[in-house]
Structure formats: C-alpha cells, structure tokens
Design a protein around this motif. Sequence first.
Motif, PDB file in Angstrom:
ATOM      1  N   ASN A  68       0.849  -1.187   0.000  1.00  0.00           N
ATOM      2  CA  ASN A  68       0.000   0.000   0.000  1.00  0.00           C
ATOM      3  C   ASN A  68       0.886   1.238   0.000  1.00  0.00           C
ATOM      4  N   ARG A  69       0.750   2.074  -1.035  1.00  0.00           N
ATOM      5  CA  ARG A  69       1.627   3.246  -1.167  1.00  0.00           C
ATOM      6  C   ARG A  69       1.515   4.186   0.026  1.00  0.00           C
ATOM      7  N   ALA A  70       0.368   4.218   0.678  1.00  0.00           N
ATOM      8  CA  ALA A  70       0.175   5.115   1.811  1.00  0.00           C
ATOM      9  C   ALA A  70       0.914   4.653   3.063  1.00  0.00           C
ATOM     10  N   GLU A  71       1.473   3.435   3.036  1.00  0.00           N
ATOM     11  CA  GLU A  71       2.075   2.868   4.243  1.00  0.00           C
ATOM     12  C   GLU A  71       3.593   3.015   4.312  1.00  0.00           C
ATOM     13  N   TYR A  72       4.219   3.522   3.259  1.00  0.00           N
ATOM     14  CA  TYR A  72       5.677   3.638   3.309  1.00  0.00           C
ATOM     15  C   TYR A  72       6.144   4.979   2.754  1.00  0.00           C
ATOM     16  N   THR A  73       7.340   5.357   3.162  1.00  0.00           N
ATOM     17  CA  THR A  73       7.995   6.584   2.711  1.00  0.00           C
ATOM     18  C   THR A  73       9.164   6.202   1.816  1.00  0.00           C
ATOM     19  N   LEU A  74       9.290   6.895   0.689  1.00  0.00           N
ATOM     20  CA  LEU A  74      10.340   6.569  -0.270  1.00  0.00           C
ATOM     21  C   LEU A  74      11.069   7.830  -0.685  1.00  0.00           C
ATOM     22  N   SER A  75      12.377   7.738  -0.737  1.00  0.00           N
ATOM     23  CA  SER A  75      13.191   8.861  -1.214  1.00  0.00           C
ATOM     24  C   SER A  75      14.084   8.406  -2.352  1.00  0.00           C
ATOM     25  N   THR A  76      14.320   9.328  -3.278  1.00  0.00           N
ATOM     26  CA  THR A  76      15.296   9.095  -4.333  1.00  0.00           C
ATOM     27  C   THR A  76      16.074  10.395  -4.541  1.00  0.00           C
ATOM     28  N   LYS A  77      16.819  10.504  -5.634  1.00  0.00           N
ATOM     29  CA  LYS A  77      17.763  11.612  -5.753  1.00  0.00           C
ATOM     30  C   LYS A  77      17.794  12.180  -7.170  1.00  0.00           C
ATOM     31  N   VAL A  78      18.260  13.427  -7.263  1.00  0.00           N
ATOM     32  CA  VAL A  78      18.478  14.082  -8.547  1.00  0.00           C
ATOM     33  C   VAL A  78      19.911  14.596  -8.593  1.00  0.00           C
ATOM     34  N   GLY A  79      20.300  15.036  -9.783  1.00  0.00           N
ATOM     35  CA  GLY A  79      21.673  15.487  -9.999  1.00  0.00           C
ATOM     36  C   GLY A  79      22.340  14.703 -11.104  1.00  0.00           C
ATOM     37  N   ARG A  80      21.783  13.533 -11.399  1.00  0.00           N
ATOM     38  CA  ARG A  80      22.220  12.723 -12.534  1.00  0.00           C
ATOM     39  C   ARG A  80      20.990  12.340 -13.341  1.00  0.00           C
ATOM     40  N   VAL A  81      21.044  12.605 -14.622  1.00  0.00           N
ATOM     41  CA  VAL A  81      20.007  12.145 -15.537  1.00  0.00           C
ATOM     42  C   VAL A  81      20.560  10.934 -16.279  1.00  0.00           C
ATOM     43  N   LEU A  82      19.748   9.894 -16.420  1.00  0.00           N
ATOM     44  CA  LEU A  82      20.175   8.693 -17.131  1.00  0.00           C
ATOM     45  C   LEU A  82      19.740   8.789 -18.588  1.00  0.00           C
ATOM     46  N   VAL A  83      20.693   8.568 -19.486  1.00  0.00           N
ATOM     47  CA  VAL A  83      20.388   8.582 -20.917  1.00  0.00           C
ATOM     48  C   VAL A  83      20.759   7.220 -21.501  1.00  0.00           C
ATOM     49  N   PRO A  84      20.066   6.768 -22.548  1.00  0.00           N
ATOM     50  CA  PRO A  84      20.331   5.432 -23.099  1.00  0.00           C
ATOM     51  C   PRO A  84      21.772   5.256 -23.562  1.00  0.00           C
ATOM     52  N   ASP A  85      22.339   4.113 -23.245  1.00  0.00           N
ATOM     53  CA  ASP A  85      23.692   3.761 -23.671  1.00  0.00           C
ATOM     54  C   ASP A  85      23.801   2.241 -23.589  1.00  0.00           C
ATOM     55  N   VAL A  86      23.858   1.607 -24.733  1.00  0.00           N
ATOM     56  CA  VAL A  86      23.841   0.138 -24.774  1.00  0.00           C
ATOM     57  C   VAL A  86      24.981  -0.458 -23.954  1.00  0.00           C
ATOM     58  N   ALA A  87      26.109   0.227 -23.922  1.00  0.00           N
ATOM     59  CA  ALA A  87      27.278  -0.299 -23.208  1.00  0.00           C
ATOM     60  C   ALA A  87      27.121  -0.195 -21.697  1.00  0.00           C
ATOM     61  N   GLY A  88      26.163   0.604 -21.236  1.00  0.00           N
ATOM     62  CA  GLY A  88      26.027   0.801 -19.803  1.00  0.00           C
ATOM     63  C   GLY A  88      27.098   1.731 -19.264  1.00  0.00           C
ATOM     64  N   ASP A  89      27.133   1.874 -17.961  1.00  0.00           N
ATOM     65  CA  ASP A  89      28.040   2.845 -17.338  1.00  0.00           C
ATOM     66  C   ASP A  89      28.405   2.348 -15.944  1.00  0.00           C
ATOM     67  N   ILE A  90      29.274   1.359 -15.883  1.00  0.00           N
ATOM     68  CA  ILE A  90      29.682   0.813 -14.584  1.00  0.00           C
ATOM     69  C   ILE A  90      30.670   1.765 -13.929  1.00  0.00           C
ATOM     70  N   GLN A  91      30.316   2.249 -12.756  1.00  0.00           N
ATOM     71  CA  GLN A  91      31.188   3.133 -11.981  1.00  0.00           C
ATOM     72  C   GLN A  91      31.344   2.555 -10.584  1.00  0.00           C
ATOM     73  N   ALA A  92      32.596   2.390 -10.154  1.00  0.00           N
ATOM     74  CA  ALA A  92      32.853   1.910  -8.796  1.00  0.00           C
ATOM     75  C   ALA A  92      32.194   2.856  -7.801  1.00  0.00           C
ATOM     76  N   PRO A  93      31.641   2.319  -6.704  1.00  0.00           N
ATOM     77  CA  PRO A  93      31.738   0.943  -6.223  1.00  0.00           C
ATOM     78  C   PRO A  93      30.658   0.003  -6.750  1.00  0.00           C
ATOM     79  N   PHE A  94      29.913   0.407  -7.788  1.00  0.00           N
ATOM     80  CA  PHE A  94      28.870  -0.460  -8.348  1.00  0.00           C
ATOM     81  C   PHE A  94      29.487  -1.380  -9.396  1.00  0.00           C
ATOM     82  N   VAL A  95      28.997  -2.610  -9.451  1.00  0.00           N
ATOM     83  CA  VAL A  95      29.600  -3.612 -10.332  1.00  0.00           C
ATOM     84  C   VAL A  95      28.701  -3.960 -11.509  1.00  0.00           C
TER      85      VAL A  95
END
Length: 332
Positions: A68-95
Amino acid sequence: MNQRYRPITRLGLGGTGLGDMYHATSDEAANATVDAAWEAGIRYFDTAPHYGTGLSELRFGHALRRRNRAEYTLSTKVGRVLVPDVAGDIQAPFVSSLPFRRVIDYTADGARRAVEDSLQRLAIGSIDIVYVHDLSPDFFGNEFDHYFRIAAGPGGAFEGLVKLREEGIIKGWGLGVNTVEPCLRALQQSDPDIFLLAGRYTLMETTPLEALFPLCAERGANVVIGGPFNSGFLAGGNNYDYGPAKPEHHQHRDRLRQVAARYNVDLPAAALQFGLAHPVVVATIPGASSPEHLRRNAALMNVEIPEAFWQDLLAEGLLPREAPVPPRRAQP
C-alpha cells in the motif's frame, strides 16, 4: 517549518545494495530483502538513479508494487540524468549497470526530468523526498562551487524542487551528501526539509554537532543518517568511506572495541543506535543486499546497551561531551 512528508521509521533500508554496490545480487534476493524489511517493520526506503544506473530504483519499484503506497515513505535523488547507452556505465563501487549512462545535471529542468524518470522506474505517482545527490566537495573537488552555484541559483535544482514540492509531485527535498558544508549552505540559501548525510555522524566522527545540527534545529530541518557503519568499517570491514581505512581509523575503532568488550556490547549495534539519540535525526539507513543482512540490522536496533557504555565513551573522549547518547533501547 512543518514536516511536509509522511513519518519515517527510525530504521530504513538504503538502496545501494539493490544497485549492486561492491557485489552483484539477484532480483530474487532484492525482492526478498525488501520483504524482510517490511516484515521487520521498516517503512522507509531510499534509492537513487546512480545506484546501478537505475537498477536499485527498478528493483524497489517491483518489490514495493504489492504494498500500500500510503504505508511507506520513499526517497530518491536528482543530480544525474540517465540517458540510453547500450554499453552501460559501470562506476565503482557499483559492479553492474543497466543500459544507461549518467549525465550530471543540477538544473531545475534536469531535476524535473530525473524525478519524472524515477517515477516511471519506481512505477509510482509521487515521491516523498528527493535529495540533490553528491553536490559536495568530496565528489567535485575544486569544481564544487561551480556546481553548487548552478543548483542554488536561478533555474537550478533547488528552485526546481521547491516547485515540484508546491505541485505535490514530491513532499520534501534536501541534499544527499557525504559532507557538512553543502547542507549548511543549502539551509542558508534555500528552504530544504531534510538531509541524508552519510558517514559524518557516527561513532567515528561527529562533525555536524558544531554547526549543522544546531542550524537544522533552528530551521526545523531533519537529518537521516546514511552510512552508520562508515562503509562497513564499524561492522568489522576494512573500508572507510568507500576506500581503505587509514591507521588512525583502525586505532579509533580499536579503542571503541575495548570499551564495547568491557560491557559485552556488540559494536555494530552501538553504531546503529548512536545517531538516533540526536533530536534532529529521524532515521538511520544502513544498506543491505540480502534478507539475512537486513534481519541482522533490524535485530541490532533492539539490542540493549548499558548506559554505562555510553558514559565511558564520553569520559574517554571517544565521543564529544555534547553528543546526545541513547538513554534506552532504540525502536524500528
């Protein structure tokens, strides 16, 4: 300032693990982790487009669709926009990476696009809290002032998020950073509601006590503690703030462990509970990438810690005298 967003549970789930930080996890494990969080009473979830180039948001959206959407709080972030790129964009520390790449954008238009894209990945109609992500000297170095002026100036992300808040698309906004300075400047130049501050108010460091927390109290802004274990260091790891720990970090942790051993206290439990004693702090959000990890964090929140343990930390100078310490067991 009145709190504009719905209440936050004291223990939240940070989304870096669901974005494959340090190691890959499966969609099934991600679902199970969110389910375990829900069963433990957690109702605050934090994510970001940066985490696996949308992977964390996508997984949260899928896992929370049954709730139920009314039962939880969710946060996300801005400052980076994602644009299509078939190769992807792996940046440490993400694998891992979905087929997108990150583009830095701290304008109002960029913030709106990032929010709208996040809404689609999350499959929800509104977001409770949006943080301006990594607008900090530790990320930009000498270019920090340049990017902060963009975000705080006319047509910048701050202005855009205030407008999105007025429109009801988001309920509150602030900064999600690893340093204190940007939070102070944001409070001085705009109207943020809440900050996600990672690694700066822990058993290892209490920098915000001097200026940020008093100003938050004065302005009615809240703080969520991210990285309560300092990248796992206080839970026994060897990294501190996303890199190898320095000798002085090990020395400080050794002294903390000595006091903990004196009272048979689990140091990770103390690390998780400490920040919540400050009145401006509303939640702490350690990351977790498995149900087992999540359940351990939830259990640590309810570990009884003797008051004498905290008093010894104060007496031995391991915490400053002005730091509030937990008087009783923390609750989820």
